[in-house]
Design a protein around this motif. Sequence first.
Motif, PDB file in Angstrom:
ATOM      1  N   LYS A  75       0.877  -1.178   0.000  1.00 11.43           N
ATOM      2  CA  LYS A  75       0.000   0.000   0.000  1.00 11.43           C
ATOM      3  C   LYS A  75       0.912   1.225   0.000  1.00 11.43           C
ATOM      4  O   LYS A  75       1.253   1.762   1.054  1.00 11.43           O
ATOM      5  CB  LYS A  75      -0.917  -0.016   1.214  1.00 11.43           C
ATOM      6  N   VAL A  76       1.309   1.624  -1.200  1.00 14.13           N
ATOM      7  CA  VAL A  76       2.292   2.696  -1.359  1.00 14.13           C
ATOM      8  C   VAL A  76       1.682   4.047  -0.992  1.00 14.13           C
ATOM      9  O   VAL A  76       0.597   4.405  -1.460  1.00 14.13           O
ATOM     10  CB  VAL A  76       2.821   2.710  -2.814  1.00 14.13           C
ATOM     11  N   ASN A  77       2.385   4.781  -0.145  1.00 15.87           N
ATOM     12  CA  ASN A  77       2.003   6.149   0.212  1.00 15.87           C
ATOM     13  C   ASN A  77       2.501   7.051  -0.914  1.00 15.87           C
ATOM     14  O   ASN A  77       3.691   7.343  -1.000  1.00 15.87           O
ATOM     15  CB  ASN A  77       2.635   6.531   1.547  1.00 15.87           C
ATOM     16  N   VAL A  78       1.598   7.496  -1.783  1.00 16.30           N
ATOM     17  CA  VAL A  78       1.995   8.250  -2.979  1.00 16.30           C
ATOM     18  C   VAL A  78       2.635   9.594  -2.657  1.00 16.30           C
ATOM     19  O   VAL A  78       3.302  10.175  -3.512  1.00 16.30           O
ATOM     20  CB  VAL A  78       0.810   8.435  -3.956  1.00 16.30           C
ATOM     21  N   ASP A  79       2.471  10.090  -1.434  1.00 15.92           N
ATOM     22  CA  ASP A  79       3.137  11.334  -1.047  1.00 15.92           C
ATOM     23  C   ASP A  79       4.632  11.118  -0.823  1.00 15.92           C
ATOM     24  O   ASP A  79       5.416  12.065  -0.903  1.00 15.92           O
ATOM     25  CB  ASP A  79       2.519  11.904   0.235  1.00 15.92           C
ATOM     26  N   GLU A  80       5.029   9.877  -0.524  1.00 18.10           N
ATOM     27  CA  GLU A  80       6.426   9.584  -0.205  1.00 18.10           C
ATOM     28  C   GLU A  80       7.096   8.617  -1.185  1.00 18.10           C
ATOM     29  O   GLU A  80       8.324   8.561  -1.253  1.00 18.10           O
ATOM     30  CB  GLU A  80       6.530   9.004   1.208  1.00 18.10           C
ATOM     31  N   VAL A  81       6.299   7.856  -1.924  1.00 10.36           N
ATOM     32  CA  VAL A  81       6.840   6.807  -2.785  1.00 10.36           C
ATOM     33  C   VAL A  81       6.159   6.844  -4.146  1.00 10.36           C
ATOM     34  O   VAL A  81       4.935   6.831  -4.235  1.00 10.36           O
ATOM     35  CB  VAL A  81       6.636   5.409  -2.136  1.00 10.36           C
ATOM     36  N   GLU A  82       6.982   6.903  -5.193  1.00 13.89           N
ATOM     37  CA  GLU A  82       6.447   6.854  -6.558  1.00 13.89           C
ATOM     38  C   GLU A  82       6.277   5.410  -7.025  1.00 13.89           C
ATOM     39  O   GLU A  82       5.340   5.073  -7.722  1.00 13.89           O
ATOM     40  CB  GLU A  82       7.379   7.603  -7.511  1.00 13.89           C
ATOM     41  N   ALA A  83       7.225   4.554  -6.632  1.00 11.46           N
ATOM     42  CA  ALA A  83       7.179   3.155  -7.045  1.00 11.46           C
ATOM     43  C   ALA A  83       7.884   2.296  -6.009  1.00 11.46           C
ATOM     44  O   ALA A  83       8.767   2.769  -5.289  1.00 11.46           O
ATOM     45  CB  ALA A  83       7.861   2.991  -8.403  1.00 11.46           C
TER      46      ALA A  83
END
Length: 127
Positions: free
Chosen positions: A93-101
Amino acid sequence: LVSSIHVLFTQRPQNMKSHGGEVCFPGGKQDPADNNNDTTTALREAHEEVGLDPHYITPIAQMETLESKHSLCVTPIIGLIEPSHLAEPNQLKVNVDEVEAAFAVPLEYFTKEENCHEAIIVPYGRG
């Protein structure tokens, strides 16, 4: 066994002020609630960045602290994630604010000399 172990990496979003676009391990700055414990920080950050539940991570080693190219102290924590499918990028569950991929590389890749390179980077004005 080495062929079944993978190393989890993340790529930071291009638009981040700090380290934008860089590939790294899940992790980040220590919070006061971490009580100066590097393992606690690593587990919390892995949960915040990619949704890994700390209950499924067994810390197995703390590496030597080193200085990053941005003059930050970094203490790598190695952990085993079981069941291992929880660390597959499509399960995170990627945190899009901190991780792009998020992506995983077989540990075996790093055992091959042709894949490993060493460079010493000296920032302008420091060497």
